[in-house]
Design an enzyme around this catalytic site. Structure first.
Site, PDB file in Angstrom:
ATOM      1  N   PHE A 201      10.460   2.260   8.453  1.00 13.50           N
ATOM      2  CA  PHE A 201      11.419   1.413   7.748  1.00 13.50           C
ATOM      3  C   PHE A 201      10.904  -0.041   7.863  1.00 13.50           C
ATOM      4  CE2 PHE A 201      14.600   4.093   5.794  1.00 13.50           C
ATOM      5  CZ  PHE A 201      14.014   5.312   6.107  1.00 13.50           C
TER       6      PHE A 201
ATOM      7  N   ARG B 112      15.017 -10.458  -6.156  1.00 13.41           N
ATOM      8  CA  ARG B 112      13.585 -10.205  -6.373  1.00 13.41           C
ATOM      9  C   ARG B 112      13.463  -8.906  -7.173  1.00 13.41           C
ATOM     10  NH1 ARG B 112       9.975  -9.725  -0.965  1.00 13.41           N
ATOM     11  NH2 ARG B 112      11.296  -7.903  -0.698  1.00 13.41           N
TER      12      ARG B 112
ATOM     13  N   ASN C 252       7.257 -10.701   3.486  1.00 16.97           N
ATOM     14  CA  ASN C 252       8.398 -10.069   4.134  1.00 16.97           C
ATOM     15  C   ASN C 252       9.350 -11.104   4.723  1.00 16.97           C
ATOM     16  OD1 ASN C 252       5.984  -7.772   4.863  1.00 16.97           O
ATOM     17  ND2 ASN C 252       7.840  -7.116   3.835  1.00 16.97           N
TER      18      ASN C 252
ATOM     19  N   LYS D 179       1.176   5.155  -1.507  1.00 15.43           N
ATOM     20  CA  LYS D 179       1.678   5.874  -0.319  1.00 15.43           C
ATOM     21  C   LYS D 179       2.122   7.283  -0.710  1.00 15.43           C
ATOM     22  CE  LYS D 179       1.024   2.847   2.850  1.00 15.43           C
ATOM     23  NZ  LYS D 179       0.081   3.092   3.940  1.00 15.43           N
TER      24      LYS D 179
ATOM     25  N   TYR E 276       1.783  -0.152  -4.845  1.00 12.85           N
ATOM     26  CA  TYR E 276       1.717   0.066  -3.388  1.00 12.85           C
ATOM     27  C   TYR E 276       2.487   1.337  -3.011  1.00 12.85           C
ATOM     28  CZ  TYR E 276       2.898  -0.132   1.525  1.00 12.85           C
ATOM     29  OH  TYR E 276       3.099   0.224   2.835  1.00 12.85           O
TER      30      TYR E 276
ATOM     31  N   SER F  11       5.740   5.079   4.456  1.00 12.57           N
ATOM     32  CA  SER F  11       6.709   3.991   4.354  1.00 12.57           C
ATOM     33  C   SER F  11       8.007   4.500   3.736  1.00 12.57           C
ATOM     34  CB  SER F  11       6.104   2.917   3.446  1.00 12.57           C
ATOM     35  OG  SER F  11       7.076   1.979   3.057  1.00 12.57           O
TER      36      SER F  11
HETATM   37  P1  NAD Z   1      -1.931  -5.016   8.527  1.00 12.26           P
HETATM   38  O1  NAD Z   1      -2.470  -5.562   7.259  1.00 12.26           O
HETATM   39  O2  NAD Z   1      -1.558  -5.961   9.615  1.00 12.26           O
HETATM   40  O3  NAD Z   1      -2.963  -3.942   9.130  1.00 12.26           O
HETATM   41  C1  NAD Z   1      -3.801  -3.168   8.318  1.00 12.26           C
HETATM   42  C2  NAD Z   1      -5.211  -3.262   8.886  1.00 12.26           C
HETATM   43  O4  NAD Z   1      -6.082  -2.448   8.088  1.00 12.26           O
HETATM   44  C3  NAD Z   1      -5.769  -4.683   8.857  1.00 12.26           C
HETATM   45  O5  NAD Z   1      -6.306  -5.000  10.132  1.00 12.26           O
HETATM   46  C4  NAD Z   1      -6.883  -4.635   7.793  1.00 12.26           C
HETATM   47  O6  NAD Z   1      -7.944  -5.512   8.117  1.00 12.26           O
HETATM   48  C5  NAD Z   1      -7.288  -3.179   7.841  1.00 12.26           C
HETATM   49  N1  NAD Z   1      -7.823  -2.625   6.585  1.00 12.26           N
HETATM   50  C6  NAD Z   1      -7.309  -2.726   5.330  1.00 12.26           C
HETATM   51  N2  NAD Z   1      -8.083  -2.071   4.440  1.00 12.26           N
HETATM   52  C7  NAD Z   1      -9.104  -1.533   5.157  1.00 12.26           C
HETATM   53  C8  NAD Z   1     -10.219  -0.726   4.813  1.00 12.26           C
HETATM   54  N3  NAD Z   1     -10.458  -0.369   3.546  1.00 12.26           N
HETATM   55  N4  NAD Z   1     -11.069  -0.344   5.796  1.00 12.26           N
HETATM   56  C9  NAD Z   1     -10.854  -0.722   7.084  1.00 12.26           C
HETATM   57  N5  NAD Z   1      -9.819  -1.481   7.470  1.00 12.26           N
HETATM   58  C10 NAD Z   1      -8.955  -1.881   6.509  1.00 12.26           C
HETATM   59  O7  NAD Z   1      -0.689  -4.076   8.143  1.00 12.26           O
HETATM   60  P2  NAD Z   1       0.400  -3.393   9.078  1.00 12.26           P
HETATM   61  O8  NAD Z   1       1.695  -4.060   8.831  1.00 12.26           O
HETATM   62  O9  NAD Z   1      -0.110  -3.272  10.453  1.00 12.26           O
HETATM   63  O10 NAD Z   1       0.481  -1.967   8.368  1.00 12.26           O
HETATM   64  C11 NAD Z   1      -0.253  -0.852   8.846  1.00 12.26           C
HETATM   65  C12 NAD Z   1       0.012   0.327   7.940  1.00 12.26           C
HETATM   66  O11 NAD Z   1       1.410   0.606   7.926  1.00 12.26           O
HETATM   67  C13 NAD Z   1      -0.395   0.115   6.466  1.00 12.26           C
HETATM   68  O12 NAD Z   1      -0.930   1.321   5.981  1.00 12.26           O
HETATM   69  C14 NAD Z   1       0.920  -0.197   5.792  1.00 12.26           C
HETATM   70  O13 NAD Z   1       0.909   0.177   4.439  1.00 12.26           O
HETATM   71  C15 NAD Z   1       1.892   0.672   6.582  1.00 12.26           C
HETATM   72  N6  NAD Z   1       3.276   0.171   6.548  1.00 12.26           N
HETATM   73  C16 NAD Z   1       3.522  -1.132   6.884  1.00 12.26           C
HETATM   74  C17 NAD Z   1       4.822  -1.618   6.834  1.00 12.26           C
HETATM   75  C18 NAD Z   1       5.120  -3.068   7.136  1.00 12.26           C
HETATM   76  O14 NAD Z   1       6.145  -3.572   6.666  1.00 12.26           O
HETATM   77  N7  NAD Z   1       4.307  -3.755   7.919  1.00 12.26           N
HETATM   78  C19 NAD Z   1       5.870  -0.757   6.451  1.00 12.26           C
HETATM   79  C20 NAD Z   1       5.568   0.573   6.130  1.00 12.26           C
HETATM   80  C21 NAD Z   1       4.254   1.026   6.190  1.00 12.26           C
HETATM   81  C1  WQD Z   2      13.802  -7.443   3.319  1.00 13.88           C
HETATM   82  C2  WQD Z   2      15.064  -8.038   2.698  1.00 13.88           C
HETATM   83  C3  WQD Z   2      14.725  -8.900   0.473  1.00 13.88           C
HETATM   84  C4  WQD Z   2      11.932 -12.072   1.703  1.00 13.88           C
HETATM   85  C5  WQD Z   2       8.886  -4.218   1.994  1.00 13.88           C
HETATM   86  C6  WQD Z   2       8.136  -3.203   1.192  1.00 13.88           C
HETATM   87  C7  WQD Z   2       8.148  -1.873   1.887  1.00 13.88           C
HETATM   88  C8  WQD Z   2       7.694  -1.993   3.347  1.00 13.88           C
HETATM   89  C9  WQD Z   2       8.376  -3.097   4.074  1.00 13.88           C
HETATM   90  C10 WQD Z   2       5.384  -1.455   3.556  1.00 13.88           C
HETATM   91  C11 WQD Z   2      15.262  -7.683   1.228  1.00 13.88           C
HETATM   92  C12 WQD Z   2      15.046 -10.025   1.429  1.00 13.88           C
HETATM   93  C13 WQD Z   2      12.800 -10.999   1.661  1.00 13.88           C
HETATM   94  C14 WQD Z   2      12.424 -13.371   1.429  1.00 13.88           C
HETATM   95  C15 WQD Z   2      14.619 -12.429   1.134  1.00 13.88           C
HETATM   96  N1  WQD Z   2       6.294  -2.296   3.450  1.00 13.88           N
HETATM   97  N2  WQD Z   2      14.122 -11.181   1.394  1.00 13.88           N
HETATM   98  N3  WQD Z   2      13.764 -13.493   1.161  1.00 13.88           N
HETATM   99  O1  WQD Z   2      11.489  -5.321   0.590  1.00 13.88           O
HETATM  100  O2  WQD Z   2      12.652  -4.013   2.418  1.00 13.88           O
HETATM  101  O3  WQD Z   2      10.233  -3.783   2.119  1.00 13.88           O
HETATM  102  O4  WQD Z   2       8.298  -4.316   3.310  1.00 13.88           O
HETATM  103  O5  WQD Z   2       5.444  -0.274   3.392  1.00 13.88           O
HETATM  104  O6  WQD Z   2       7.334  -1.036   1.157  1.00 13.88           O
HETATM  105  O7  WQD Z   2       8.725  -3.086  -0.087  1.00 13.88           O
HETATM  106  O8  WQD Z   2      11.118  -5.879   3.047  1.00 13.88           O
HETATM  107  O9  WQD Z   2      10.960  -7.955   4.339  1.00 13.88           O
HETATM  108  O10 WQD Z   2      10.264  -7.988   1.917  1.00 13.88           O
HETATM  109  O11 WQD Z   2      12.687  -7.745   2.492  1.00 13.88           O
HETATM  110  O12 WQD Z   2      15.817 -12.609   0.893  1.00 13.88           O
HETATM  111  O13 WQD Z   2      11.695 -14.361   1.446  1.00 13.88           O
HETATM  112  O14 WQD Z   2      14.941  -9.475   2.729  1.00 13.88           O
HETATM  113  O15 WQD Z   2      15.350  -9.090  -0.765  1.00 13.88           O
HETATM  114  O16 WQD Z   2      16.648  -7.547   1.026  1.00 13.88           O
HETATM  115  P1  WQD Z   2      11.466  -4.747   1.933  1.00 13.88           P
HETATM  116  P2  WQD Z   2      11.169  -7.454   2.966  1.00 13.88           P
END
Ligand code: NAD
Ligand code: WQD
Length: 338
Positions: free
Chosen positions: A177, A291, A198, A152, A148, A124
């Site tokens: 991102f 936040r 988010n 990572k 979190y 991430s």
């Molecule tokens: P998500 O929660 O939709 O998907 C994660 C999946 O993993 C879920 O289906 C959950 O049931 C499963 N899971 C969780 N813990 C588990 C375990 N111990 N064993 C088996 N399955 C398990 O999340 P996502 O948004 O699809 O994210 C996927 C990956 O990408 C995550 O590792 C997350 O940290 C990373 N990531 C997400 C974002 C984002 O904003 N969505 C951004 C950067 C990185």
């Molecule tokens: C985006 C923008 C908030 C909610 C997070 C994690 C990051 C990654 C992605 C997994 C920011 C603003 C948000 C709301 C708002 N996840 N906001 N009102 O914070 O960039 O990243 O998700 O790896 O690790 O930190 O994403 O979607 O929460 O926020 O104004 O109700 O929206 O302040 O500027 P962020 P976000």
């Protein structure tokens, strides 16, 4: 080629399974369903014509992983499984380190036992902490401000050490991102449980009438309009980034690190305005305090992925919000069909 996809029924994993199938790969999902529903499998079938093999298991269950890797002749693993809510990670750090760090260690140990040596890990942009400048390149210093993010970062460090000691492995760290949007069919999308953390899923739920207004966290940042700026990337582009990594660097031993972003930054107000246009309705919002832990702006320099993987994000902001609205308006309660 058979690919094990941990967390494959989740948001990014399910979209990646669709693109894996389209590219001729055979995804085998391992998921414990703690944050997703089996209904996703029916939707994948509807869209792609195939239902991936699904194994309900936890990535911390080594025996189940070794069996899945061996029985399905797996050649590569894409590891999405993990917990991802920043606020929850502050309340429950042990659960985050156990799922994300320990889960990855158990997975790699199982891969070692089964002789599978190609891994793609979901990292991430959070590993860049509060970056000194933008755009962010892969060699920027890393840091974490919450459990979190630290989980990572810890996994990145563990995998870097492991690859150094096992030079015949190919390990790819993909730093996402801000993933948004949905499959263009409207059949798959993001389905957060409870109140979305988010921005975009929150905006979508306001648009569909599930919530009253968006709280905009701060309007006094040193940005174009005072609200936070992020690099929002369409989930289909993100999914394609995994296919490119699998094809281009999957066969090459080494540690490979790529930003997956668009290189463009959009503010909170720009995102709300774009969604209003897509949904043809006003989205009420209120400015509230910043936040804690949020940064002003963050966007990627995605040129390394472009040069080395031949991948670049192609979906526009309009495509992101239009696809997101199609999913939300046709599935107002998410995957309610279980
Ligand atoms: P998500 O929660 O939709 O998907 C994660 C999946 O993993 C879920 O289906 C959950 O049931 C499963 N899971 C969780 N813990 C588990 C375990 N111990 N064993 C088996 N399955 C398990 O999340 P996502 O948004 O699809 O994210 C996927 C990956 O990408 C995550 O590792 C997350 O940290 C990373 N990531 C997400 C974002 C984002 O904003 N969505 C951004 C950067 C990185
Ligand atoms: C985006 C923008 C908030 C909610 C997070 C994690 C990051 C990654 C992605 C997994 C920011 C603003 C948000 C709301 C708002 N996840 N906001 N009102 O914070 O960039 O990243 O998700 O790896 O690790 O930190 O994403 O979607 O929460 O926020 O104004 O109700 O929206 O302040 O500027 P962020 P976000």
């Amino acid at each position: 080629m058979n690919v094990l996809v941990t967390g494959g029924s989740g948001y990014i994993g399910s979209h990646t399974c669709i693109q894996l199938l389209a590219a001729g790969f055979n995804p085998i999902i391992v998921d414990n369903l703690c944050n997703s529903k089996k209904a996703v499998l029916k939707r994948i079938k509807q869209v792609s014509g195939s239902t991936p093999t699904f194994i309900q298991a936890d990535v911390r269950d080594k025996a189940a992983l070794v069996a899945a890797l061996s029985e399905h002749n797996i050649e590569a693993v894409i590891h999405f499984a993990g917990l991802k809510a920043v606020g929850e990670s502050v309340e429950k750090p042990l659960e985050y380190y156990d799922n994300n760090v320990n889960g990855t260690l158990v997975l790699v140990d199982a891969m070692r036992e089964a002789g599978v040596k190609r891994l793609i890990f979901s990292s991430s942009a959070t590993v860049y902490g509060d970056p000194a400048s933008v755009p962010i390149t892969e060699d920027f210093p890393t840091s974490a401000t919450n459990p979190y993010g630290r989980s990572k970062l810890m996994v990145e460090e563990c995998l870097t050490d492991f690859q150094k000691a096992n030079s015949d492995w190919s390990i790819t760290l993909l730093r996402y991102f801000n993933p948004v949007g949905s499959h263009p069919s409207g059949e798959l999308g993001e389905d957060p449980q409870g109140i979305p953390n988010n921005l975009m899923p929150f905006v979508a739920q306001v648009a569909v009438g599930r919530r009253e207004f968006v709280s905009v966290f701060g309007n006094d940042y040193p940005t174009k309009d005072g609200t936070g700026v992020r690099d929002y990337i369409h989930v289909m582009d993100l999914a394609d980034g995994h296919i490119a990594a699998l094809q281009k660097v999957g066969p090459k031993p080494g540690l490979h690190i790529y930003n997956l972003g668009t290189g463009n930054g959009h503010s909170v107000l720009e995102m709300i305005a774009a969604f209003e246009k897509a949904a043809h309705r006003p989205i009420p919002f209120k400015f509230v305090d910043r936040r804690p832990g949020d940064i002003a702006e963050c966007w990627a320099d995605p040129s390394k992925a472009q040069t080395e993987l031949g991948w670049r994000a192609s979906h526009t902001l309009d495509a992101m919000v239009n696809d997101s609205w199609r999913w939300q308006s046709t599935n107002p309660q998410g995957y309610s069909d279980q």
